[in-house]
Each structure stands twice: as structure tokens, then as C-alpha cells.
Design a protein around this motif. Sequence first.
Motif, PDB file in Angstrom:
ATOM      1  N   LEU A 227      35.719  32.253  45.594  1.00 48.88           N
ATOM      2  CA  LEU A 227      35.862  31.174  44.920  1.00 48.88           C
ATOM      3  C   LEU A 227      36.993  31.553  43.580  1.00 48.88           C
ATOM      4  O   LEU A 227      37.020  30.487  42.900  1.00 48.88           O
ATOM      5  CB  LEU A 227      34.447  30.558  44.494  1.00 48.88           C
ATOM      6  CG  LEU A 227      33.584  30.287  45.730  1.00 48.88           C
ATOM      7  CD1 LEU A 227      32.065  29.803  44.776  1.00 48.88           C
ATOM      8  CD2 LEU A 227      33.898  29.214  46.283  1.00 48.88           C
ATOM      9  N   SER A 228      37.072  32.688  43.554  1.00 48.74           N
ATOM     10  CA  SER A 228      38.042  32.917  42.378  1.00 48.74           C
ATOM     11  C   SER A 228      39.494  32.676  42.396  1.00 48.74           C
ATOM     12  O   SER A 228      39.977  32.393  43.638  1.00 48.74           O
ATOM     13  CB  SER A 228      38.222  34.557  42.156  1.00 48.74           C
ATOM     14  OG  SER A 228      38.918  35.057  41.166  1.00 48.74           O
ATOM     15  N   ASP A 229      39.776  32.180  41.164  1.00 46.34           N
ATOM     16  CA  ASP A 229      41.298  31.409  41.286  1.00 46.34           C
ATOM     17  C   ASP A 229      42.204  32.490  41.141  1.00 46.34           C
ATOM     18  O   ASP A 229      43.403  32.280  41.620  1.00 46.34           O
ATOM     19  CB  ASP A 229      41.588  30.536  40.169  1.00 46.34           C
ATOM     20  CG  ASP A 229      40.570  29.337  40.253  1.00 46.34           C
ATOM     21  OD1 ASP A 229      40.334  28.908  41.432  1.00 46.34           O
ATOM     22  OD2 ASP A 229      40.117  28.826  39.374  1.00 46.34           O
ATOM     23  N   ILE A 230      42.033  33.659  40.750  1.00 50.12           N
ATOM     24  CA  ILE A 230      43.048  34.701  40.290  1.00 50.12           C
ATOM     25  C   ILE A 230      42.696  35.937  41.339  1.00 50.12           C
ATOM     26  O   ILE A 230      43.861  36.368  41.821  1.00 50.12           O
ATOM     27  CB  ILE A 230      42.942  35.140  38.972  1.00 50.12           C
ATOM     28  CG1 ILE A 230      43.187  34.041  38.075  1.00 50.12           C
ATOM     29  CG2 ILE A 230      43.817  36.211  38.841  1.00 50.12           C
ATOM     30  CD1 ILE A 230      43.041  34.390  36.492  1.00 50.12           C
ATOM     31  N   TYR A 231      41.411  36.585  41.347  1.00 52.30           N
ATOM     32  CA  TYR A 231      41.482  37.613  42.094  1.00 52.30           C
ATOM     33  C   TYR A 231      40.988  37.486  43.605  1.00 52.30           C
ATOM     34  O   TYR A 231      40.377  36.341  43.920  1.00 52.30           O
ATOM     35  CB  TYR A 231      40.133  38.142  41.346  1.00 52.30           C
ATOM     36  CG  TYR A 231      40.390  38.543  39.956  1.00 52.30           C
ATOM     37  CD1 TYR A 231      41.319  39.532  39.636  1.00 52.30           C
ATOM     38  CD2 TYR A 231      39.618  37.463  38.956  1.00 52.30           C
ATOM     39  CE1 TYR A 231      41.330  39.666  38.186  1.00 52.30           C
ATOM     40  CE2 TYR A 231      39.685  37.963  37.719  1.00 52.30           C
ATOM     41  CZ  TYR A 231      40.555  38.814  37.350  1.00 52.30           C
ATOM     42  OH  TYR A 231      40.715  39.176  35.927  1.00 52.30           O
ATOM     43  N   PRO A 232      41.539  38.201  44.342  1.00 49.53           N
ATOM     44  CA  PRO A 232      41.203  38.249  45.887  1.00 49.53           C
ATOM     45  C   PRO A 232      39.510  38.537  46.093  1.00 49.53           C
ATOM     46  O   PRO A 232      39.163  39.443  45.140  1.00 49.53           O
ATOM     47  CB  PRO A 232      42.084  39.372  46.439  1.00 49.53           C
ATOM     48  CG  PRO A 232      43.313  39.796  45.440  1.00 49.53           C
ATOM     49  CD  PRO A 232      42.779  39.171  44.059  1.00 49.53           C
ATOM     50  N   PRO A 233      38.905  38.008  47.079  1.00 50.35           N
ATOM     51  CA  PRO A 233      37.827  38.277  47.055  1.00 50.35           C
ATOM     52  C   PRO A 233      37.338  39.750  47.712  1.00 50.35           C
ATOM     53  O   PRO A 233      38.507  40.564  48.277  1.00 50.35           O
ATOM     54  CB  PRO A 233      37.307  37.527  48.609  1.00 50.35           C
ATOM     55  CG  PRO A 233      38.743  37.184  49.044  1.00 50.35           C
ATOM     56  CD  PRO A 233      39.588  37.135  48.060  1.00 50.35           C
ATOM     57  N   GLY A 234      36.343  40.611  47.344  1.00 49.04           N
ATOM     58  CA  GLY A 234      35.923  41.865  47.794  1.00 49.04           C
ATOM     59  C   GLY A 234      36.244  42.763  46.781  1.00 49.04           C
ATOM     60  O   GLY A 234      35.888  43.869  47.183  1.00 49.04           O
ATOM     61  N   ILE A 235      36.769  42.488  45.585  1.00 44.12           N
ATOM     62  CA  ILE A 235      37.153  43.850  44.782  1.00 44.12           C
ATOM     63  C   ILE A 235      35.784  44.060  44.169  1.00 44.12           C
ATOM     64  O   ILE A 235      35.478  43.381  43.447  1.00 44.12           O
ATOM     65  CB  ILE A 235      38.131  43.300  43.603  1.00 44.12           C
ATOM     66  CG1 ILE A 235      39.512  42.652  44.366  1.00 44.12           C
ATOM     67  CG2 ILE A 235      38.399  44.391  42.826  1.00 44.12           C
ATOM     68  CD1 ILE A 235      40.625  42.328  43.517  1.00 44.12           C
ATOM     69  N   PRO A 236      35.527  45.426  44.187  1.00 43.96           N
ATOM     70  CA  PRO A 236      34.577  45.902  43.373  1.00 43.96           C
ATOM     71  C   PRO A 236      34.234  45.822  41.954  1.00 43.96           C
ATOM     72  O   PRO A 236      35.722  46.072  41.386  1.00 43.96           O
ATOM     73  CB  PRO A 236      34.300  47.336  43.901  1.00 43.96           C
ATOM     74  CG  PRO A 236      35.102  47.703  45.181  1.00 43.96           C
ATOM     75  CD  PRO A 236      36.325  46.319  44.800  1.00 43.96           C
ATOM     76  N   ILE A 237      33.439  45.504  41.442  1.00 47.71           N
ATOM     77  CA  ILE A 237      33.386  45.215  39.741  1.00 47.71           C
ATOM     78  C   ILE A 237      32.544  46.267  39.102  1.00 47.71           C
ATOM     79  O   ILE A 237      33.109  46.691  38.132  1.00 47.71           O
ATOM     80  CB  ILE A 237      33.082  43.773  39.767  1.00 47.71           C
ATOM     81  CG1 ILE A 237      34.152  42.717  40.008  1.00 47.71           C
ATOM     82  CG2 ILE A 237      32.802  43.635  38.160  1.00 47.71           C
ATOM     83  CD1 ILE A 237      33.831  41.293  39.914  1.00 47.71           C
ATOM     84  N   GLY A 238      31.065  46.352  39.718  1.00 45.26           N
ATOM     85  CA  GLY A 238      30.205  47.121  38.845  1.00 45.26           C
ATOM     86  C   GLY A 238      29.009  46.910  39.665  1.00 45.26           C
ATOM     87  O   GLY A 238      28.721  46.371  40.572  1.00 45.26           O
ATOM     88  N   THR A 239      27.977  47.547  38.838  1.00 44.08           N
ATOM     89  CA  THR A 239      26.511  47.366  39.315  1.00 44.08           C
ATOM     90  C   THR A 239      25.506  46.695  38.142  1.00 44.08           C
ATOM     91  O   THR A 239      26.035  46.766  37.040  1.00 44.08           O
ATOM     92  CB  THR A 239      26.013  48.676  39.800  1.00 44.08           C
ATOM     93  OG1 THR A 239      25.976  49.514  38.733  1.00 44.08           O
ATOM     94  CG2 THR A 239      26.627  49.414  40.979  1.00 44.08           C
ATOM     95  N   VAL A 240      24.445  45.977  38.725  1.00 44.72           N
ATOM     96  CA  VAL A 240      23.683  45.429  37.727  1.00 44.72           C
ATOM     97  C   VAL A 240      22.718  46.496  36.962  1.00 44.72           C
ATOM     98  O   VAL A 240      22.192  47.612  37.471  1.00 44.72           O
ATOM     99  CB  VAL A 240      22.571  44.718  38.526  1.00 44.72           C
ATOM    100  CG1 VAL A 240      21.497  43.988  37.385  1.00 44.72           C
ATOM    101  CG2 VAL A 240      23.291  43.509  39.261  1.00 44.72           C
ATOM    102  N   ASP A 241      22.938  46.311  35.770  1.00 42.60           N
ATOM    103  CA  ASP A 241      22.148  47.256  34.782  1.00 42.60           C
ATOM    104  C   ASP A 241      20.837  46.867  34.334  1.00 42.60           C
ATOM    105  O   ASP A 241      20.154  47.564  33.914  1.00 42.60           O
ATOM    106  CB  ASP A 241      23.108  47.654  33.645  1.00 42.60           C
ATOM    107  CG  ASP A 241      22.685  48.854  32.941  1.00 42.60           C
ATOM    108  OD1 ASP A 241      22.356  49.921  33.389  1.00 42.60           O
ATOM    109  OD2 ASP A 241      22.144  48.596  31.637  1.00 42.60           O
TER     110      ASP A 241
END
Length: 277
Positions: A227-241
Motif C-alpha cells: 500500500l506504500s506510495d513511495i516504497y516497493p513492497p517487502g523491504i525489511p525495516i526492523g523488528t518490534v521492540d
Amino acid sequence: MKLSQKAKKKLIIVGISVVAALSVTLVLGVKYNISILSGIADVVTYPFKEGIHFLTNQVKEVGDYFVNVDNLIKENEELKMQNDRLVYQNTMLTQYKGENESLKELLLLKQRYEEYPTVGANVIAKDTSNWYKSFNIDKGLIHSIKEDDVLLSDGGLVGHVTKVNPLSSVALSIIDDRSSISVKVVRTGDTGILRGDVELGSQGLCKLEIDVESEIVKGDQIITSHLSDIYPPGIPIGTVDEVTTGKNGLTQYAYIKPFVDFKHLESVLIISTDDEE
């Protein structure tokens, strides 16, 4: 009974005479090897000989001590120099290892997104904080960089380009409070909005707003959604802290620790998602 002055003088004369006679006896005994006299000479001179021998040994030991101390000081200085060289070499090796690992990460990212045009860039300036919330890179219009081009590093999402100059560009990171991204929880498939936060950004964290019914838990991995307007889907971001519930009880929040080290960011990979490319 006290001795008279005359008696004292006589005793002194007798004493001197005895000492003189004894001295002559000792000299004659030694010179002519007369056994009895030599024995007496040995008895009399023994303490002096021992004293001289003792003093000689003491002087030698003191001399040896200072020689040993001087040698130890020299050895210590040499060992210190060797240690300094080893520390320097180890520091350089660690730096090269870090740079090598960073380049490997960029290469892997480039291979993963090889369908997109990519180019590497160096971070040349950042904002006044200790974190890279917004920063400048050494690529611009002459390198075909455009606004909204995506930046990656350390195996994860950094942010995107917001302004392009002829030779450089300005970028906004995901921990900046102006950033807003549609993301997905890999394990559950739930989507939410990841935003930068003023307070959390100072800790290198982001804040994810997600439906209260989502079963998101600490350790879940977060990626960009379709659903992102800028970023391609599936790019790793991080983990829940950490996961908390909002005051209204209808929303829950998760603090996200990005894969990117935003405190020591040095280089990025730029990918262009322009349809015309």
C-alpha cells in the motif's frame, strides 16, 4: 677510683705501644710467613676482609640491580610500542571488516532489487542531532537521482530522497517525525502506519500504529507493504521492540527497532522506482 692524670698518660702510651708492636708483628708474620704471627694476622684482619668482601658484593648487587632495572625499562618500552602497533593494526582490521560487511550488505541489496536502477552514495552531512534523521548524500541530478528515490543500507530501509541538487541530494530517514510509511507485519500479515517520533527518534526507534486486534508481539519483523506510495513492497525495516495499547483502547502501538544503524550511517544504496526507468 679515679686514675690520676699521670696514670692515664701511661695507659695511653702502653696502648699505643701494644698496637704498634702488634702491627709490626702482623706485618712481619705476613712478610716472612711466620706461622704463629700469620695466624694472629689472619685473626685480626679477618673481620676487615669480610667487611670489604661484603661491601664489594653489595656494591656489585646494587650495580646489577640498576642494570636490570634499566633493561626492564627498555623492555617495557619496547613491549608498549609493540602493543600500540598491535592495537592500531587491530583497529584498522576492525574498520576494514566493518567497511567490508557494509559493502556486502549494499551488494546484497543491489542484487535483491536488481530490477530497479541502483547507485551507491556516501553520506556527506547530517542534521544537528546525533542521529541521521535527515542528511545529505553525494549524488544529485547529474547522477539521475530523483525525488522519492528509495535509500537502503545495512539490509534495511533508510528513507527516501526529498530534494535533489545538481551534485547532491537531501534525504529523510524513517526515524524522522515527518516520515510516514505503510508497513506490514510479516508473521500476521497485518498492516499499519509506521511514523517517526520526536522522542523515539532520539533513540533510533520508530512508532507503528496498528489495529488493536492485531496479534503483533515483540520480535515480529516489519516490512514495507504493497500500500506504500513511495516504497516497493517487502523491504525489511526492523523488528518490534515493545507493544503498548493506546489510551482510546481502539489502537495499539509498537516501537520498532530498525535494522539500519542511524547513528553511524555512512553509505546508502539508492534505488529508483520511477515507472519511466
